[in-house]
Each structure stands twice: as structure tokens, then as C-alpha cells.
Design an enzyme around this catalytic site. Structure first.
Site, PDB file in Angstrom:
ATOM      1  N   LYS A   1     -18.470   7.313 -35.246  1.00 40.92           N
ATOM      2  CA  LYS A   1     -17.079   6.891 -35.145  1.00 40.92           C
ATOM      3  C   LYS A   1     -16.622   6.898 -33.696  1.00 40.92           C
ATOM      4  CE  LYS A   1     -15.175   9.995 -33.700  1.00 40.92           C
ATOM      5  NZ  LYS A   1     -15.349  10.886 -32.513  1.00 40.92           N
TER       6      LYS A   1
ATOM      7  N   TYR B   1      -9.691  10.805 -36.921  1.00 43.86           N
ATOM      8  CA  TYR B   1      -9.792  11.742 -38.052  1.00 43.86           C
ATOM      9  C   TYR B   1      -8.465  11.833 -38.790  1.00 43.86           C
ATOM     10  CZ  TYR B   1     -14.273  13.518 -36.334  1.00 43.86           C
ATOM     11  OH  TYR B   1     -15.591  13.639 -35.956  1.00 43.86           O
TER      12      TYR B   1
HETATM   13  P1  NDP Z   1     -22.559  12.098 -24.999  1.00 47.46           P
HETATM   14  O1  NDP Z   1     -21.953  11.567 -23.757  1.00 47.46           O
HETATM   15  O2  NDP Z   1     -22.831  13.557 -25.079  1.00 47.46           O
HETATM   16  O3  NDP Z   1     -23.955  11.366 -25.275  1.00 47.46           O
HETATM   17  C1  NDP Z   1     -24.093   9.981 -25.278  1.00 47.46           C
HETATM   18  C2  NDP Z   1     -25.557   9.631 -25.023  1.00 47.46           C
HETATM   19  O4  NDP Z   1     -25.672   8.219 -25.035  1.00 47.46           O
HETATM   20  C3  NDP Z   1     -26.090  10.058 -23.655  1.00 47.46           C
HETATM   21  O5  NDP Z   1     -26.559  11.384 -23.623  1.00 47.46           O
HETATM   22  C4  NDP Z   1     -27.207   9.071 -23.434  1.00 47.46           C
HETATM   23  O6  NDP Z   1     -28.351   9.473 -24.139  1.00 47.46           O
HETATM   24  C5  NDP Z   1     -26.690   7.817 -24.133  1.00 47.46           C
HETATM   25  N1  NDP Z   1     -26.171   6.818 -23.180  1.00 47.46           N
HETATM   26  C6  NDP Z   1     -26.722   5.604 -22.964  1.00 47.46           C
HETATM   27  N2  NDP Z   1     -26.025   4.918 -22.061  1.00 47.46           N
HETATM   28  C7  NDP Z   1     -25.020   5.714 -21.653  1.00 47.46           C
HETATM   29  C8  NDP Z   1     -23.987   5.567 -20.697  1.00 47.46           C
HETATM   30  N3  NDP Z   1     -23.815   4.442 -19.981  1.00 47.46           N
HETATM   31  N4  NDP Z   1     -23.129   6.596 -20.530  1.00 47.46           N
HETATM   32  C9  NDP Z   1     -23.247   7.725 -21.237  1.00 47.46           C
HETATM   33  N5  NDP Z   1     -24.218   7.917 -22.169  1.00 47.46           N
HETATM   34  C10 NDP Z   1     -25.107   6.931 -22.372  1.00 47.46           C
HETATM   35  O7  NDP Z   1     -21.639  11.620 -26.192  1.00 47.46           O
HETATM   36  P2  NDP Z   1     -21.475  12.290 -27.634  1.00 47.46           P
HETATM   37  O8  NDP Z   1     -22.793  12.658 -28.159  1.00 47.46           O
HETATM   38  O9  NDP Z   1     -20.431  13.319 -27.582  1.00 47.46           O
HETATM   39  O10 NDP Z   1     -20.869  11.048 -28.459  1.00 47.46           O
HETATM   40  C11 NDP Z   1     -21.676   9.973 -28.876  1.00 47.46           C
HETATM   41  C12 NDP Z   1     -21.002   9.284 -30.066  1.00 47.46           C
HETATM   42  O11 NDP Z   1     -20.867  10.215 -31.123  1.00 47.46           O
HETATM   43  C13 NDP Z   1     -19.593   8.758 -29.784  1.00 47.46           C
HETATM   44  O12 NDP Z   1     -19.388   7.563 -30.455  1.00 47.46           O
HETATM   45  C14 NDP Z   1     -18.690   9.838 -30.343  1.00 47.46           C
HETATM   46  O13 NDP Z   1     -17.432   9.349 -30.742  1.00 47.46           O
HETATM   47  C15 NDP Z   1     -19.505  10.322 -31.531  1.00 47.46           C
HETATM   48  N6  NDP Z   1     -19.223  11.712 -31.884  1.00 47.46           N
HETATM   49  C16 NDP Z   1     -18.995  12.015 -33.185  1.00 47.46           C
HETATM   50  C17 NDP Z   1     -18.702  13.295 -33.584  1.00 47.46           C
HETATM   51  C18 NDP Z   1     -18.491  13.612 -35.019  1.00 47.46           C
HETATM   52  O14 NDP Z   1     -18.132  14.743 -35.314  1.00 47.46           O
HETATM   53  N7  NDP Z   1     -18.715  12.660 -35.924  1.00 47.46           N
HETATM   54  C19 NDP Z   1     -18.625  14.369 -32.584  1.00 47.46           C
HETATM   55  C20 NDP Z   1     -18.962  13.977 -31.247  1.00 47.46           C
HETATM   56  C21 NDP Z   1     -19.235  12.679 -30.921  1.00 47.46           C
HETATM   57  P3  NDP Z   1     -29.841   9.270 -23.556  1.00 47.46           P
HETATM   58  O15 NDP Z   1     -29.887  10.113 -22.318  1.00 47.46           O
HETATM   59  O16 NDP Z   1     -30.697   9.754 -24.650  1.00 47.46           O
HETATM   60  O17 NDP Z   1     -30.005   7.803 -23.273  1.00 47.46           O
END
Ligand code: NDP
Length: 373
Positions: free
Chosen positions: A141, A226
Site C-alpha cells: 500500500k 489505514y
Molecule cells: P524502504 O525505503 O525501507 O525500502 C524500499 C526498498 O526498495 C529499498 O531498500 C530498495 O531495496 C528498493 N528501492 C529500489 N529503488 C529505490 C529507490 N530509488 N529509493 C529507495 N528504495 C529503492 O521502504 P519500506 O520497506 O518502508 O516501504 C516499501 C513499501 O512498503 C512502501 O510502499 C510502503 O508504503 C510499504 N510499507 C507497508 C507497510 C505495511 O504495514 N503494510 C509498512 C511499511 C512499508 P533494494 O536495496 O533491495 O533494491
């Protein structure tokens, strides 16, 4: 893994990938009772795309405990993470992809579901590519940053005949399910008013969540969603109209691209009014439902828990579960038994939220009461 050993204490982080709080808690055995492995032993293979905070601290943890699915692969742009995860989860090298060679996943029989956990603006591209590869897709989401993208994602999955689900974990959480049951069965009478708030104090000012191009908006897109979901699942209705107001910006250097906070009001056909609030500068988390015969409240209501509940009749006691474990197991079980993901978390559900979120922004920008029908 046996059910006994999977019921262990675990650490969980507050939502938003910010790691605001850490709380150790003991998970009850209710999940084991609810989700038994499928009798033929088939487990769905899941590949996580984007190994950030949510994938690492929640989904990967869940996929170690689930009975009906498991972590089979990863897609990452960071080679060091590929090595670390391969070792930690004993992943087959052929199941490790980067963003360039991801499409080759089409020929990988180990992967049934691709789970997109990337920044919001990247969801569409990877959902479309996963669908083209013939894989079922889970997407985090908010499902997209525009209504048009959400529509395109649904269309692409339909055309490829693959399932599309949104990671709406609260639908599987016992306290939330009990609130929905009590409200839908009118145990508390007719719902008249809902106050729903979700906000947290955002950290790193350079992160993607503060860039409109990547996040689609501010706290409304990230956590306000949410509250919008809750208003819809508590009432079981779609809102008729919306008004909204942006809150004051006290730190223009941080909140130059997205809102610092936002309030909105929704009117529902059954005469419920909903007051919503979301912020990147208030630690707040509540779902309060006032009905003609009583009230019911969850607070905390949306983070990883433990969720706490009370009603006019006394405390609400429900099992504490690891949200992502229950969610993934129920989705896998649904697919293994019916060939479909649960309807209440499908792409259309994500699209309905996207339409409301965008109208909230429009209402805040124009100061007008806008129709949602
Ligand atoms: P993060 O920033 O922690 O992680 C995102 C990951 O995406 C990065 O670690 C990287 O992984 C990859 N990535 C690829 N391109 C980019 C870029 N240009 N900038 C940043 N990251 C990039 O985000 P979250 O994990 O917190 O959130 C990811 C998704 O999950 C979002 O859509 C968020 O809304 C959702 N979310 C949902 C939650 C829930 O409870 N349902 C809780 C938290 C988040 P790599 O190094 O492997 O390429």
C-alpha cells in the site's frame, strides 16, 4: 518448521519503515489453530521485490513461519543484500534477481507470487512486469501514486490472468476483525461517528517518503490510507462526499514537497460521519467508533501491535498475532483452495482507496466539499 517452534518471541518495528519503537511480545498460538498446512503439503513460493525495512523486518520474518507459503526468491538492486539474504534464507542462486533481469522470473517454477515492496512510485512498473511474467502479484500500500496507475495495474493483471492483492494486513488482524464483526452485525447499534488517526514522527529528511514523485504524497498516502480503509471496513460502505484541510507547516524545509499533516471528513450513506487525521509530526494511532448503542475503540489500531481494544462494555480481548504471518498464510490458503486471493484485499479494493485519497487531496486544495459518487 513445527508450529510449536514458530510461536516464539519476536521483535517488531513500528510501521513506516522508520523503526520508531521496538517491542518484544509473545505471539499466541491462535495463528497455528487458524491456519493449518494444506493437506497435500503444497507451499507457494514468494519472491520479495525491494529488500527495504518492511521486506526485511516483517515480510521475511513472516515467511519463515507461514504454513502455506515461503520465501523462495528475492529481487534487489543491492548486490550486498543479495549475498546476505541468500545466506540467511538458504536461497537457491537461480531465484535471485536484480531489477534488470527480473523479467526472467517468468521461467522460474519456484516462484508463484511476486510481492512488490518498493517505494510507491515503483509499484506500477513491477506489478506490470510481474503480471507479464505470468506471476500472481502482491503489492504494498498505497497500490500506486495515481488512480490511472491503479486502473492500469488491475487491467494488466486481468489481461495476464493473474491475481493481484494489496498488503492490507489489518483485514487479517483479530482485534480489527472483531470491530468489523461488532459493527457490521450492529452489536453496538448503528455507527454514527468514527474518529480515526494515524501519524508518526518521520525521521531522515532525505527519504523517499518525503518526495512527492516517489511517495505520491505525504502521511495521507503512507499511513492515512489505514484510516480511510478503516472507515470503509467498519461501515461496510463507500463514502458519499469529502471535505479536507491541510495542517500547518512548521518545518518548510522538511515538508516542501508533501503535506506535514492533513485532516478530512467523510460522509457515508448509513449516516456515519468520519473524521480522519494523518501526520508526519504526531505520534498518534486510534480508531474510535461511536454507535447508537455503545462505542468501541482500538489504540494502537494500525501499527504492528500489540493492538489494544476497549468498548463501553469493557476491555476487548483478542489473540495477539504477527500480522504479516497471518496475512500471508490466509492469502496462500485462499489461493490454494480457490485459485483466488481474498476479495477484500484485491486490486479493486486498492483502487477504491486511491480514488478517495486523491479526492481528499483535491478537497484540501480547493476547500470544497466534493462528491465521491
Ligand atoms: P524502504 O525505503 O525501507 O525500502 C524500499 C526498498 O526498495 C529499498 O531498500 C530498495 O531495496 C528498493 N528501492 C529500489 N529503488 C529505490 C529507490 N530509488 N529509493 C529507495 N528504495 C529503492 O521502504 P519500506 O520497506 O518502508 O516501504 C516499501 C513499501 O512498503 C512502501 O510502499 C510502503 O508504503 C510499504 N510499507 C507497508 C507497510 C505495511 O504495514 N503494510 C509498512 C511499511 C512499508 P533494494 O536495496 O533491495 O533494491
Amino acid at each position: 518448521m513445527s508450529k510449536q517452534t514458530s510461536r516464539r518471541d519476536f521483535l517488531q518495528q513500528f510501521t513506516g519503515g522508520i523503526g520508531v519503537t521496538l517491542a518484544a511480545l509473545s505471539v499466541t498460538d491462535s495463528h497455528a489453530a487458524a491456519i493449518a498446512p494444506m493437506t497435500d503439503g503444497k507451499k507457494l513460493g514468494v519472491a520479495l521485490v525491494g529488500l527495504g525495512s518492511y521486506a526485511k523486518n516483517q515480510l521475511a520474518v513472516a515467511l519463515e513461519k507461514t504454513a502455506n507459503c515461503y520465501l523462495a526468491g528475492i529481487v534487489t538492486g543491492t548486490p550486498a543484500k543479495a549475498d546476505e539474504w541468500a545466506k540467511k534464507y538458504n536461497l537457491d542462486k537461480k531465484n535471485i534477481y536484480n531489477y534488470q533481469n527480473f523479467d526472467q522470473i517468468a521461467s522460474n517454477k519456484d516462484i508463484d507470487i511476486v510481492y512488490v515492496v518498493l517505494p510507491n512510485s515503483m509499484h506500477k512498473e513491477f506489478v506490470l512486469r510481474a503480471a507479464k511474467a505470468g506471476k500472481h502479484v502482491m503489492c504494498e500500500k498505497p497500490m500506486s501514486t495515481t488512480v490511472k496507475d491503479a486502473e492500469d495495474m488491475i487491467q494488466a493483471c486481468k489481461a495476464a490472468n493473474v491475481q493481484l492483492g494489496i498488503g492490507y494486513r489489518m483485514h487479517f488482524e483479530p482485534f480489527t476483525k472483531e470491530v468489523i464483526r461488532q459493527c457490521r452485525e450492529k452489536q453496538v447499534g448503528d455507527v454514527r461517528f468514527i474518529q480515526t488517526n494515524f501519524g508518526f514522527n518521520i525521521g531522515d529528511p532525505t527519504q523517499w517518503r518525503l518526495k512527492k514523485e516517489m511517495a505520491g504524497g505525504g502521511p495521507l498516502m503512507d499511513v492515512g490510507i489505514y484510516c480511510v480503509q478503516a472507515a470503509r471496513y467498519v461501515t461496510g460502505e463507500e463514502p458519499l462526499s469529502v471535505t479536507a484541510q491541510y495542517g500547518p507547516v512548521t518545518e518548510p524545509a522538511v515538508f516542501k514537497d508533501v503535506e506535514q499533516s492533513i485532516s478530512w471528513q467523510l460522509e457515508f450513506p448509513g449516516h456515519a460521519t468520519v473524521n480522519g487525521f494523518s501526520s508526519y509530526r504526531s505520534n498518534i494511532e486510534q480508531l474510535y467508533v461511536s454507535a447508537t448503542k455503545g462505542w468501541i475503540q482500538l489504540s494502537p489500531a494500525y501499527s504492528y501491535g500489540p493492538i489494544k481494544g476497549s468498548t463501553n462494555a469493557g476491555p476487548l480481548n483478542m489473540p495477539v498475532v504477527h500480522h504479516q504471518t497471518v496475512m500471508m498464510d490466509e492469502i496462500a490458503k485462499s489461493f490454494l483452495t480457490t485459485g483466488k486471493f481474498p476479495e477484500h484485499i484485491n486490486g479493486e479494493e486498492g483502487l477504491r482507496d486511491m480514488r478517495i485519497l486523491m479526492k481528499i487531496y483535491e478537497a484540501a486544495a480547493t476547500g470544497k466539499k466534493l462528491s465521491l459518487v
